[in-house]
Design an enzyme around this catalytic site. Structure first.
Site, mmCIF file in Angstrom:
data_model
loop_
_atom_site.group_PDB
_atom_site.id
_atom_site.type_symbol
_atom_site.label_atom_id
_atom_site.label_comp_id
_atom_site.label_asym_id
_atom_site.label_seq_id
_atom_site.Cartn_x
_atom_site.Cartn_y
_atom_site.Cartn_z
ATOM 1 N NE ARG A 539 -2.817 -1.981 3.563
ATOM 2 C CZ ARG A 539 -3.892 -2.075 3.362
ATOM 3 N NH1 ARG A 539 -4.809 -1.216 2.959
ATOM 4 N NH2 ARG A 539 -4.710 -2.969 4.098
ATOM 5 C CB SER A 603 7.060 -6.907 7.280
ATOM 6 O OG SER A 603 5.516 -5.457 6.875
ATOM 7 C CG ASP A 657 4.845 -6.786 9.861
ATOM 8 O OD1 ASP A 657 6.071 -6.539 10.563
ATOM 9 O OD2 ASP A 657 4.411 -6.850 9.569
HETATM 10 C C1 BG6 Z 1 -1.099 -5.285 8.021
HETATM 11 C C2 BG6 Z 1 0.231 -4.414 7.880
HETATM 12 O O1 BG6 Z 1 -2.205 -4.233 8.860
HETATM 13 O O2 BG6 Z 1 -1.336 -5.844 8.661
HETATM 14 C C3 BG6 Z 1 1.056 -4.598 6.697
HETATM 15 O O3 BG6 Z 1 -0.390 -2.558 7.369
HETATM 16 C C4 BG6 Z 1 1.145 -6.155 7.803
HETATM 17 O O4 BG6 Z 1 1.977 -3.860 7.242
HETATM 18 C C5 BG6 Z 1 0.058 -6.789 7.931
HETATM 19 O O5 BG6 Z 1 2.266 -7.390 6.745
HETATM 20 C C6 BG6 Z 1 0.309 -7.817 8.416
HETATM 21 O O6 BG6 Z 1 -0.656 -9.075 8.139
HETATM 22 P P1 BG6 Z 1 -0.845 -9.939 6.616
HETATM 23 O O7 BG6 Z 1 -1.941 -10.992 6.819
HETATM 24 O O8 BG6 Z 1 -0.847 -9.160 4.999
HETATM 25 O O9 BG6 Z 1 0.373 -10.366 6.418
HETATM 26 C C1 GLC Z 2 8.204 -11.792 8.510
HETATM 27 C C2 GLC Z 2 9.506 -10.555 8.865
HETATM 28 C C3 GLC Z 2 9.124 -10.032 9.650
HETATM 29 C C4 GLC Z 2 7.643 -9.981 9.469
HETATM 30 C C5 GLC Z 2 6.646 -10.671 9.715
HETATM 31 C C6 GLC Z 2 5.114 -10.126 10.068
HETATM 32 O O1 GLC Z 2 9.095 -12.259 9.779
HETATM 33 O O2 GLC Z 2 10.914 -10.984 8.712
HETATM 34 O O3 GLC Z 2 10.099 -8.714 9.973
HETATM 35 O O4 GLC Z 2 7.521 -8.825 10.549
HETATM 36 O O5 GLC Z 2 7.041 -11.307 8.692
HETATM 37 O O6 GLC Z 2 5.109 -9.305 8.642
#
Ligand code: BG6
Ligand code: GLC
Ligand code: BG6
Ligand code: GLC
Length: 917
Positions: A539, A603, A657
């Site tokens: 995003r 992340s 994240d």
């Molecule tokens: C979201 C965050 O709400 O949650 C993302 O904005 C994050 O950055 C995510 O990685 C984690 O959830 P998923 O299921 O989309 O990996």
């Molecule tokens: C993976 C990444 C970590 C992140 C997580 C959740 O473990 O290494 O940085 O926080 O995924 O998205």
């Protein structure tokens, strides 16, 4: 010569007169074909009623599902015991089924009496008696030392929800045992068997005698799909389409339905056909008002019907010169075997005479002729009624199969059918007349229901062994309390390693300082851009933060796709793509000229030297772009912006994240000092005391640590709870050997574990008919949303099956049940493991603050946590159990990490400005 003719004439006339007399007297018992066709139509309607969910409770004909789903296919084998209770004789059997090319069944059996004290006693006595007989049989056959599967033929109406269980609806025929109705008869039998220490049997199947008969005949004739009993009682079963059986979930294939047609008419629907004799029989029976159809047909009642008719005729002076003997007045003095004997072709008249004399009567020649005709009318009516109901079943079968002509076999048994000289012929003839478009073969069951019960048991036995294999596999995903405590303790140890100077560099839980030193305080304000990369969606966001009394955050965002070839292409391509998306967003929002401060949610594990510097340690999850690991991702982003040379941005912060989530939630709840992601990946951050972070110089205050707990176990410390499926998933991943804990707990991998288990089950022939389909071979088919759907409690089996079909998995309903169980085992373990990990973190925080009790909030995000129906519940429960001194509140982040990243950017910007001034 003339005299002879005269005599013959006289005799014929006399016979005719008698027959006419009886016909006149019993005209009501004569059923024309029109009437029979009408009965047939009525029975068809009864069947529909019994099968329908809404009508079933009040239906007279119960149409009971039997959980027998197929006719024997010849692959059955093994040694079985069978009990056969409820007909005219009680039998114990040993059945040996072998499959040595040619089908082969050997049976040994023994009859045991069923005295009145038993059939009219109480439940405990009945089942003790049955168990005693079985023990005696095993003793005589010298087989007590061996374990046997057992099939229980119990010839009464039972409500079944599985093959090995059945609740007695009501006693019928001559049984009326106290305390059995509405209870499960198999568990009573098991209970009684337990009293015999030297008897080891597994009650695997409960079958009605009709079903046993159908299966017995089905073993020899695969076309057999109906079972009929015309014996002490009468009843029929047949194979119904699953889609028509409302009471059982699932719609493919067929299931045998025990019609319990004996109760036809119990709601008054046959009252116009019942005679005064039928009403009298009913009133004198042990179950008045019940089994009204049966009472017009079956062996237990035919003799008595004849007696009542004879008595009435005698009373009217139509027989025996009006003389009545005591025996004729006595209930049950005429039995079905007498009726059969009187109707014998040649010696019938002589038999009649003898039988009547035995009843203390002195019958004339005319009397004998008349009595014989009474018998004929009564037994003919019986055959006619059976034929009408059977014709209804055959028509239903034909219509179910959408055939113009049906060719089928009816397996049939019962003393009346077997011993009455005319009965079979009459029955067959009427059936063929009523349903001319059915070619029916009537196959007499030579060896009783016991053989069929053994067949059913053989199939059940195979299913039990399959179930055992499935249970064993699923058991490897179960974690004991000890396991979880061990996980918690080990996690705790790894957290400490990561914080210590000497061990930090090699620690598997990396414990990365984030340079975020406080949660937001509400004074943050301004317009910010945020990027959010690494979860399900990429995003770009515009975040407007207002402080003070009208404190608020407004966000505008756009989701962009990152194609797989970019995720796994070169670093330059990846960052160029990101910048391309930013450009589109700025254009879209009309803010291309503004040089806004930007927070970058990235992340993945980054080693940070400041809030705006982060060197990617290594890719995780689905990313594998080249030339990025070890590089500063902020620099890479800046260079890509420069390369594009269209706009400029002020990159202020790079944020994991988990940290973004903690900040998003921290904005609402200052007690939020932990951020947890259960999504594509799995990770946690938390506020740690500076003095504990040995690699940082400063010792005052706190800093957020990105634990990167996904790497927990990469040193093998949790290998004892990893299954072969976890190893397979790991080996097939982009980063083998890495992120072992994440691979057991996060959305990207749970579906893969499920897929590996399903492949294994299929290989063992336990699923998908042993066929590994193309889709099952496809990586990543079980996304988190599908797992979550499949496990939803609100979903009926058919819907689960539909989801699987959508995924290209052509499953039966049985398959769907197993798939759901597999998903459940895998996601439960994931939630428990995360719970144990979180417990380690909250416990650490509690000890950090020297508190007896800690109250803390965990900010959470991620598709697994949000979408899965059970994950969050099990997680919370586990944390509670593993960290009882901590009161943990879980706060779902509604706005994603982007908001948190913007808040961090706001703080950093403020501090930066303060520094500059
Ligand atoms: C979201 C965050 O709400 O949650 C993302 O904005 C994050 O950055 C995510 O990685 C984690 O959830 P998923 O299921 O989309 O990996
Ligand atoms: C993976 C990444 C970590 C992140 C997580 C959740 O473990 O290494 O940085 O926080 O995924 O998205
Ligand atoms: C037998 C079965 O062959 O037929 C019995 O093995 C069944 O279990 C019976 O009940 C029906 O006949 P009857 O005449 O004994 O009631
Ligand atoms: C009675 C029983 C039924 C059985 C039949 C034949 O009708 O209710 O279950 O099949 O007798 O024995």
């Amino acid at each position: 010569m003339f005299a002879v003719h005269l005599l013959a004439f006289y005799f014929t006339k006399l016979k005719e007169d008698q027959i006419k007399k009886v016909d006149r007297f019993l005209y009501h018992m004569h059923l024309s074909d029109d009437v029979l066709l009408d009965v047939m139509t009525r029975f068809q309607a009864e069947m529909v009623k019994g099968l329908e969910r809404d009508a079933h409770p009040t239906a007279a004909v119960k149409m009971l599902p039997t959980f027998v789903r197929s006719i024997p296919d010849g692959s059955e084998k093994g040694d079985f015991l069978a009990l056969d209770l409820g007909g005219s004789k009680f039998r114990v059997l040993k059945v040996k089924v072998s499959e040595d090319g040619k089908q082969n069944v050997q049976m040994e059996s023994q009859f045991y009496p069923t005295p009145k004290e038993i059939t009219l006693g109480n439940g405990t006595e009945l089942f003790d008696y049955v168990a005693d007989c079985l023990a005696d049989f095993m003793e005589t056959k010298n087989i007590k030392h061996k374990k046997f599967p057992l099939g229980f033929t119990f010839s009464f109406p039972c409500i079944q929800t599985k093959l090995e269980e059945g609740v007695l609806l009501s006693w019928t025929k001559y049984f009326k045992v106290r305390g059995v109705q509405e209870t499960d008869v198999t568990s009573s039998l098991r209970h009684a068997l337990r009293k015999h220490k030297d008897v080891d049997v597994d009650v695997l199947a409960l079958v009605n005698d009709t079903v046993g008969t159908m299966m017995t005949c089905g073993y020899d004739d695969q076309r057999c799909e109906v079972g009929v009993i015309i014996g002490t009682g009468t009843n029929a079963c047949y194979m119904e389409e699953m889609s028509n059986i409302d009471l059982v979930e699932g719609d493919e294939g067929r299931m045998c339905i025990n019609t319990e047609w004996g109760a036809f008419g119990d709601d008054g629907s046959l009252d116009d056909l019942r005679t005064e004799f039928d009403r009298e029989i009913d009133l004198g029976s042990i179950n008045p008002g019940k089994q009204l159809f049966e009472k017009m047909i079956s062996g237990l009642y035919l003799g008595e019907l004849v007696r009542l008719i004879l008595l009435k005729m005698a009373k009217k002076g139509l027989l025996f010169n009006g003389k009545i003997s005591a025996a004729l007045r006595t209930k049950d003095k005429i039995e079905t075997k007498h009726v059969a004997a009187m109707e014998k072709h040649k010696e019938g008249l002589q038999n009649t005479k003898e039988i009547l004399m035995e009843l203390g009567l002195t019958p004339s020649e005319e009397d004998c002729i008349a009595v014989q005709h009474v018998c004929t009318i009564v037994s003919f009516r019986s055959a006619n009624l059976c034929a009408a109901a059977l014709a209804a079943i055959l028509t239903r079968l034909r219509e179910n199969k959408k055939l113009i002509r049906l060719r089928t076999t009816v397996g049939i048994d019962g003393t009346l059918y077997k011993t009455h000289p005319q009965y079979p012929k009459r029955l067959h003839k009427v059936v063929r007349r009523l349903v001319p478009n059915c070619d029916v073969r009537f196959l007499l069951s030579e060896s009783g229901s016991g053989k069929g019960a053994a067949m059913v048991t053989a199939v059940a036995c195979r299913l039990v062994s399959q179930r055992k294999q499935i249970d064993e596999i699923l058991a490897s995903f179960e974690l004991s309390k000890e396991n979880l405590i061990e996980v918690k303790n080990k996690m705790r140890g790894e957290l400490e390693y990561g914080l210590k100077k000497e061990t930090h560099a090699t620690a598997t839980v990396k414990m990365l300082p984030t340079y975020v030193c406080g949660t937001p305080d509400g004074t943050e304000k301004g317009k910010f851009l945020a990027l959010d990369l690494g979860g399900t969606n990429f995003r770009v966001l515009l975040v407007k933060i207002r402080s003070g009394r009208r404190k608020s955050v407004r966000m505008y965002n756009k989701i962009f796709a990152i194609p797989l070839e970019i995720m796994q292409g070169t670093g330059e391509e990846l960052f160029d793509h990101i910048v391309q998306c930013i450009a589109e967003f700025l254009e879209y929002m009309g803010i291309k000229g503004a040089r806004l401060p930007l927070g970058f949610t990235f992340s993945f594990p980054c080693r940070q030297a400041s809030i705006d510097k982060g060197a990617l340690v290594e890719w995780t999850k689905g990313f594998k772009a080249t030339d990025c690991e070890g590089e500063d991702v902020v620099d890479m982003l800046r260079e890509a912006i420069k390369r594009r040379n269209e706009f400029d941005l002020d990159i202020v912060a790079v944020v994991n994240d988990t940290v973004g989530t903690m900040m998003t939630c921290g904005y609402e709840d200052p007690n939020c000092e932990i951020g947890f992601i259960a999504g594509t990946g799995s990770n946690v951050c938390y506020m740690e005391e500076m003095k504990n972070i040995e690699i940082m110089e400063v010792t005052e205050g706190k800093m957020c640590i990105n634990t990167e707990w996904g790497g927990f176990g990469d040193n093998g410390c949790i290998d004892s709870i990893r299954t072969k499926y976890d190893k397979e998933v790991d080996e097939g991943s982009l980063n083998p050997g890495k992120q072992r804990y994440e691979k057991m707990t996060s959305g990207m991998y749970l579906g893969e574990i499920v897929r590996q288990i399903l492949i294994d089950l299929t290989k063992h022939g336990l699923l998908f008919r042993g066929q590994i389909s193309e889709s099952l071979r496809t990586r990543g088919i079980f996304e988190t949303k599908f797992l979550s759907h499949i496990e939803s409690d609100r979903l009926a089996l058919l819907q689960v099956r539909r989801i699987l079909q959508q995924l290209g998995l052509d499953s039966t309903c049985d398959d769907s049940i197993i798939v759901k169980e597999v998903c459940g085992a895998v996601s439960k373990r994931a939630a428990q493991l995360c719970g144990a990990g979180l417990a380690a973190i909250v416990e650490k925080k509690r000890e950090n603050s020297n508190l007896e009790h800690l109250k803390i909030t965990v900010g959470v995000d991620g598709t697994l946590y949000k979408l899965h129906p059970h994950f969050s519940g099990i997680l919370r429960e586990t944390v509670k159990e593993m960290a009882p001194q901590c009161d943990v509140t879980f706060m779902l982040s509604e706005d994603g990490s982007g908001k948190g990243a913007a808040l961090i950017t706001a703080v950093a910007k403020r501090l930066h400005n303060v520094g500059e001034n």
